[in-house]
Design an enzyme around this catalytic site. Structure first.
Site, PDB file in Angstrom:
ATOM      1  N   ASN A  94       0.829  -1.208   0.000  1.00  0.00           N
ATOM      2  CA  ASN A  94       0.000   0.000   0.000  1.00  0.00           C
ATOM      3  C   ASN A  94       0.865   1.260   0.000  1.00  0.00           C
ATOM      4  O   ASN A  94       1.925   1.301   0.607  1.00  0.00           O
ATOM      5  CB  ASN A  94      -0.933  -0.006   1.209  1.00  0.00           C
ATOM      6  CG  ASN A  94      -1.881  -1.196   1.163  1.00  0.00           C
ATOM      7  OD1 ASN A  94      -2.047  -1.810   0.108  1.00  0.00           O
ATOM      8  ND2 ASN A  94      -2.490  -1.537   2.282  1.00  0.00           N
ATOM      9  N   ASP A  96      -0.646   4.234   0.827  1.00  0.00           N
ATOM     10  CA  ASP A  96      -1.478   5.244   1.495  1.00  0.00           C
ATOM     11  C   ASP A  96      -0.967   5.702   2.857  1.00  0.00           C
ATOM     12  O   ASP A  96      -1.512   6.645   3.440  1.00  0.00           O
ATOM     13  CB  ASP A  96      -2.933   4.735   1.622  1.00  0.00           C
ATOM     14  CG  ASP A  96      -3.033   3.401   2.364  1.00  0.00           C
ATOM     15  OD1 ASP A  96      -2.128   3.072   3.160  1.00  0.00           O
ATOM     16  OD2 ASP A  96      -4.031   2.676   2.145  1.00  0.00           O
ATOM     17  N   HIS A 111       5.826  -0.585  -2.774  1.00  0.00           N
ATOM     18  CA  HIS A 111       5.404   0.131  -3.980  1.00  0.00           C
ATOM     19  C   HIS A 111       5.487   1.650  -3.829  1.00  0.00           C
ATOM     20  O   HIS A 111       4.828   2.377  -4.558  1.00  0.00           O
ATOM     21  CB  HIS A 111       3.988  -0.308  -4.379  1.00  0.00           C
ATOM     22  CG  HIS A 111       3.926  -1.738  -4.822  1.00  0.00           C
ATOM     23  ND1 HIS A 111       2.752  -2.454  -4.952  1.00  0.00           N
ATOM     24  CD2 HIS A 111       4.916  -2.607  -5.151  1.00  0.00           C
ATOM     25  CE1 HIS A 111       3.022  -3.687  -5.355  1.00  0.00           C
ATOM     26  NE2 HIS A 111       4.324  -3.804  -5.464  1.00  0.00           N
ATOM     27  N   CYS A 140      16.150  22.035 -10.193  1.00  0.00           N
ATOM     28  CA  CYS A 140      16.390  22.023 -11.649  1.00  0.00           C
ATOM     29  C   CYS A 140      15.162  22.418 -12.468  1.00  0.00           C
ATOM     30  O   CYS A 140      15.252  22.584 -13.682  1.00  0.00           O
ATOM     31  CB  CYS A 140      16.887  20.646 -12.092  1.00  0.00           C
ATOM     32  SG  CYS A 140      15.656  19.349 -11.863  1.00  0.00           S
ATOM     33  N   GLY A 177      -5.385  -9.080   2.814  1.00  0.00           N
ATOM     34  CA  GLY A 177      -6.005  -8.241   1.792  1.00  0.00           C
ATOM     35  C   GLY A 177      -5.191  -7.991   0.541  1.00  0.00           C
ATOM     36  O   GLY A 177      -5.128  -6.866   0.071  1.00  0.00           O
ATOM     37  N   THR A 178      -4.579  -9.047   0.018  1.00  0.00           N
ATOM     38  CA  THR A 178      -3.938  -8.868  -1.290  1.00  0.00           C
ATOM     39  C   THR A 178      -4.417  -9.946  -2.245  1.00  0.00           C
ATOM     40  O   THR A 178      -4.604 -11.100  -1.850  1.00  0.00           O
ATOM     41  CB  THR A 178      -2.397  -8.868  -1.191  1.00  0.00           C
ATOM     42  OG1 THR A 178      -1.856  -8.766  -2.518  1.00  0.00           O
ATOM     43  CG2 THR A 178      -1.837 -10.085  -0.488  1.00  0.00           C
ATOM     44  N   PRO A 204     -11.414 -12.131   2.511  1.00  0.00           N
ATOM     45  CA  PRO A 204     -12.759 -12.709   2.339  1.00  0.00           C
ATOM     46  C   PRO A 204     -12.832 -13.653   1.141  1.00  0.00           C
ATOM     47  O   PRO A 204     -13.688 -14.532   1.079  1.00  0.00           O
ATOM     48  CB  PRO A 204     -13.662 -11.491   2.128  1.00  0.00           C
ATOM     49  CG  PRO A 204     -12.884 -10.314   2.617  1.00  0.00           C
ATOM     50  CD  PRO A 204     -11.430 -10.657   2.469  1.00  0.00           C
TER      51      PRO A 204
HETATM   52  N1  APR Z   1     -10.246  -7.297   4.348  1.00  0.00           N
HETATM   53  C1  APR Z   1      -9.327  -8.125   3.761  1.00  0.00           C
HETATM   54  N2  APR Z   1      -9.213  -8.297   2.440  1.00  0.00           N
HETATM   55  C2  APR Z   1     -10.041  -7.610   1.645  1.00  0.00           C
HETATM   56  C3  APR Z   1     -11.021  -6.727   2.163  1.00  0.00           C
HETATM   57  C4  APR Z   1     -11.110  -6.577   3.577  1.00  0.00           C
HETATM   58  N3  APR Z   1     -12.000  -5.782   4.162  1.00  0.00           N
HETATM   59  N4  APR Z   1     -11.699  -6.177   1.121  1.00  0.00           N
HETATM   60  C5  APR Z   1     -11.152  -6.688   0.001  1.00  0.00           C
HETATM   61  N5  APR Z   1     -10.153  -7.556   0.311  1.00  0.00           N
HETATM   62  C6  APR Z   1      -9.283  -8.311  -0.601  1.00  0.00           C
HETATM   63  C7  APR Z   1      -9.869  -8.663  -1.947  1.00  0.00           C
HETATM   64  O1  APR Z   1     -10.575  -9.911  -1.891  1.00  0.00           O
HETATM   65  C8  APR Z   1      -8.615  -8.766  -2.832  1.00  0.00           C
HETATM   66  O2  APR Z   1      -8.097 -10.090  -2.824  1.00  0.00           O
HETATM   67  O3  APR Z   1      -8.169  -7.482  -0.888  1.00  0.00           O
HETATM   68  C9  APR Z   1      -7.606  -7.845  -2.145  1.00  0.00           C
HETATM   69  C10 APR Z   1      -7.289  -6.568  -2.897  1.00  0.00           C
HETATM   70  O4  APR Z   1      -6.642  -6.890  -4.091  1.00  0.00           O
HETATM   71  P1  APR Z   1      -6.083  -5.772  -5.069  1.00  0.00           P
HETATM   72  O5  APR Z   1      -7.100  -4.721  -5.298  1.00  0.00           O
HETATM   73  O6  APR Z   1      -5.540  -6.470  -6.273  1.00  0.00           O
HETATM   74  O7  APR Z   1      -4.910  -5.086  -4.218  1.00  0.00           O
HETATM   75  P2  APR Z   1      -3.404  -5.549  -4.040  1.00  0.00           P
HETATM   76  O8  APR Z   1      -3.272  -7.026  -3.977  1.00  0.00           O
HETATM   77  O9  APR Z   1      -2.867  -4.769  -2.896  1.00  0.00           O
HETATM   78  O10 APR Z   1      -2.743  -5.023  -5.379  1.00  0.00           O
HETATM   79  C11 APR Z   1      -1.356  -5.179  -5.562  1.00  0.00           C
HETATM   80  O11 APR Z   1      -1.421  -3.958  -7.617  1.00  0.00           O
HETATM   81  O12 APR Z   1      -2.201  -2.179  -8.884  1.00  0.00           O
HETATM   82  C12 APR Z   1      -1.144  -2.644  -8.146  1.00  0.00           C
HETATM   83  O13 APR Z   1       0.508  -1.364  -7.101  1.00  0.00           O
HETATM   84  C13 APR Z   1      -0.832  -1.748  -6.957  1.00  0.00           C
HETATM   85  O14 APR Z   1      -0.041  -2.351  -4.748  1.00  0.00           O
HETATM   86  C14 APR Z   1      -1.003  -2.660  -5.756  1.00  0.00           C
HETATM   87  C15 APR Z   1      -0.795  -4.034  -6.349  1.00  0.00           C
END
Ligand code: APR
Length: 235
Positions: A94, A96, A111, A140, A177-178, A204
């Site tokens: 993240n 953020d 990232h 610059c 959450g990835t 989830p």
């Molecule tokens: N708690 C846990 N997981 C959750 C929740 C929640 N409340 N809500 C959604 N998720 C899960 C989704 O099911 C999904 O698997 O979080 C995941 C989010 O996935 P992405 O949107 O693909 O995010 P991420 O894996 O962080 O993306 C990786 O992709 O675009 C690039 O650089 C960007 O860092 C980012 C990278």
């Protein structure tokens, strides 16, 4: 329930789903950033070279959105564990800054960050606020770019080395959450797994990497973290 004392090195590996309960949109899936914006227009080097102002304005929108959100109790719980057990590291995809806002100190940002800008010749500067103080380098006059790893960019080698060191030596690895589709970060769970760490996936939804985990908690981040660490819940 997990007692951090039973572990020598703990890594929380987080993605956009960690910030979802704070109100920060994820990237993929319904309402995700990449369903509303084409990354080729906003999040790659070619887009920046074509129209730097458009790309900087897009990132300002994301800064505004992030500033409207606050870290949730799950972020705070992780920082509270770190205060008691220093052998805790957050490795996050993240940008953020929510973990730091919640008080976490050992945060590896794979990232980059929404809160930094970079001049190719004069380095990185912190820039916090809704809008950027300036789009150009004061030394610059060249365009400053967000210090973020965009599509097609390589990750900073030192950042990967540091993250790999922690993940390769941890005995508890908690992924939160990835979607596990973006490399090289998506390769990290297999390092922890190969090393024999207890691997827990909080999400989830199932992911392409779910098979690497010993335990799955199919709940939102905050709820799942309270289940794992009820002793760190705020009174
Ligand atoms: N708690 C846990 N997981 C959750 C929740 C929640 N409340 N809500 C959604 N998720 C899960 C989704 O099911 C999904 O698997 O979080 C995941 C989010 O996935 P992405 O949107 O693909 O995010 P991420 O894996 O962080 O993306 C990786 O992709 O675009 C690039 O650089 C960007 O860092 C980012 C990278």
């Amino acid at each position: 329930m997990i007692n951090p004392k039973d572990h020598k090195q703990i890594v929380f590996f987080t993605g956009a789903g960690m910030s979802a309960e704070s109100g920060v949109p994820t990237y993929r899936g319904k309402g995700g950033v990449w369903s509303r914006y084409n990354y080729e227009d906003y999040a790659c080097r070619a887009a920046f070279e074509r129209d730097p102002e458009k790309v900087l304005k897009f990132h300002e929108l994301r800064r505004k959105a992030a500033l409207k959100c606050k870290p949730h109790d799950g972020h705070t719980l992780i920082s509270r564990i770190e205060q008691v057990f220093p052998h805790v590291t957050v490795v996050t995809q993240n940008i953020d800054g929510m973990h730091q806002r919640a008080g976490s100190r050992k945060v590896i940002e794979l990232h980059g960050s929404l809160w930094r800008l970079r001049c190719p010749d004069h380095g990185i500067s912190e820039d916090i606020g809704e809008t950027y103080k300036s789009y150009s380098c004061e030394k610059c006059g060249g365009w400053l770019r967000p210090d973020i790893v965009w599509f097609g960019d390589a990750l900073d080698r030192e950042v990967i080395r540091e993250a790999t060191n922690y993940i390769g030596t941890c005995d508890l690895f908690i992924s939160i959450g990835t979607s596990g589709v973006v490399h090289p970060a998506a390769g990290f769970p297999s390092i922890a797994n190969a090393n024999g760490a207890l691997c827990i996936e909080i999400n989830p939804e199932a992911t392409p990497l779910s098979y690497l985990f010993n335990k799955h908690i199919r709940e939102p981040a905050g709820t799942a973290l309270f289940k794992l660490f009820p002793q760190f819940q705020q009174q």
